[in-house]
Design an enzyme around this catalytic site. Structure first.
Site, short mmCIF file in Angstrom:
data_model
loop_
_atom_site.label_atom_id
_atom_site.label_comp_id
_atom_site.label_asym_id
_atom_site.label_seq_id
_atom_site.Cartn_x
_atom_site.Cartn_y
_atom_site.Cartn_z
N ARG A 26 2.06 64.20 -11.24
CA ARG A 26 1.09 63.55 -12.14
C ARG A 26 -0.19 64.37 -12.22
NH1 ARG A 26 1.06 57.26 -10.36
NH2 ARG A 26 -1.16 57.62 -10.68
N ARG A 36 -7.76 45.55 -12.44
CA ARG A 36 -8.48 46.55 -11.64
C ARG A 36 -9.98 46.37 -11.73
NH1 ARG A 36 -4.39 50.51 -11.77
NH2 ARG A 36 -4.85 52.44 -10.69
N ARG A 80 3.77 64.01 -3.99
CA ARG A 80 4.42 63.00 -4.84
C ARG A 80 5.06 63.66 -6.07
NH1 ARG A 80 1.70 57.60 -6.88
NH2 ARG A 80 -0.11 58.91 -7.22
N ARG A 133 -10.44 58.75 -8.44
CA ARG A 133 -9.71 57.46 -8.39
C ARG A 133 -10.10 56.67 -7.15
NH1 ARG A 133 -4.02 59.86 -8.55
NH2 ARG A 133 -3.24 57.76 -8.25
N LYS A 185 1.99 50.96 -3.80
CA LYS A 185 2.27 49.78 -4.64
C LYS A 185 3.62 49.93 -5.34
CE LYS A 185 -1.54 50.22 -7.10
NZ LYS A 185 -2.11 51.42 -6.43
#
Ligand code: G5P
Ligand code: MG
Length: 219
Positions: free
Chosen positions: A161, A94, A128, A172, A20
């Site tokens: 993160r 969400r 990431r 998640r 996203k």
């Protein structure tokens, strides 16, 4: 390129790490819209240790959703700050409660849903790296930073993160399947949902831009 006339309100949906933020940054660059990312904004509050940051920190670190009451109030206020600009919302809503609240306040025009297989996602989050102040994301091997561990633009440190740890990623993805999935149907029923499937953002981007060009450039 700029958006002409009407101020378009767009929304990007997709599982955690589906791209996203990556696709949003390309949309922002091409169509000159404001990127409003709920996750980036919350991480900024955590970094600055504001009252909201302290309240939400454990939810983010554990990969759990921040309660609806807090999120709705926060994001509606954030959207008011950019109501003189076209925007692209990322990470909110969400839950169906959030989607209903947003619809009452600011009905959106376009909803993109990124469909990326979970095996690809689990693989991606391991590499990431993010630049917290800007929300810029990197991935080793996909968009590797020019200098290891440093943001290309500012030269500042990149971080991993806390919610990219395997147990938080698992949480998640579970939450996404159980709670966020119905949000896709919410917009499908309104007739404004467009889905884009792919294993990479480079595969999704040409499809997204082919869909968005006539919408953003001819309003
Ligand atoms: P966030 O910040 O909204 P998520 O979990 O929805 O977090 P996330 O992790 O930010 O989504 P993304 O933006 O979908 O992922 O993906 P991305 O960052 O662009 O890409 C992921 C990685 O893959 C990057 O390293 C990128 O470079 C790389 N990549 C992209 N494309 C490719 C590719 O083609 N190939 C390869 N190899 N790599 C690629 O929300 C975080 C938390 O905030 C709270 C919750 O606690 C949430 O867990 N929160 C909310 N809580 C309640 N309600 C809300 N509305 C909330 N919003 C946030
Ligand atoms: Mg993101």
């Amino acid at each position: 390129m700029t958006v002409k006339g009407k101020l378009l309100k767009a929304l990007i949906l997709g599982a955690p790490a589906s791209g996203k933020g990556t696709i949003s940054s390309r949309i922002v660059k091409k169509y000159n819209v404001e990127h409003v990312s709920s996750g980036d904004k919350l991480r900024d509050h955590i970094e600055k240790q504001t009252a909201l940051g302290k309240e939400v920190k454990s939810y983010l670190n554990e990969g759990k959703l921040v309660p609806d009451g807090v999120m709705i109030k926060f994001m509606i206020a954030e959207l008011k700050k950019v109501d003189n600009r076209p925007w692209l919302l990322d990470g909110f809503p969400r839950t169906v409660a959030q989607a209903n609240a947003l619809w009452k306040e600011q009905p959106v025009d376009v909803v993109l849903n990124l469909v990326v297989p979970f095996d690809v996602i689990i693989d991606r989050v391991k590499s990431r790296w993010v630049h917290l102040p800007s929300g810029r994301v990197y991935n080793i091997g996909f968009n590797t930073p020019k200098s290891e561990g440093k943001d290309d633009v500012t030269g500042e440190d990149l971080i991993q993160r806390p919610d990219d740890k395997p147990e938080a990623v698992q949480k998640r993805l579970e939450i996404y399947e159980q709670i966020t999935w119905p949000v896709i149907n919410f917009y499908r029923e309104k007739g404004i949902l467009k889905e884009f499937e792919g294993r990479t953002s480079d595969e999704i981007w040409p499809k997204a831009t082919a869909y968005l060009d006539p919408i953003f450039l001819k309003v």
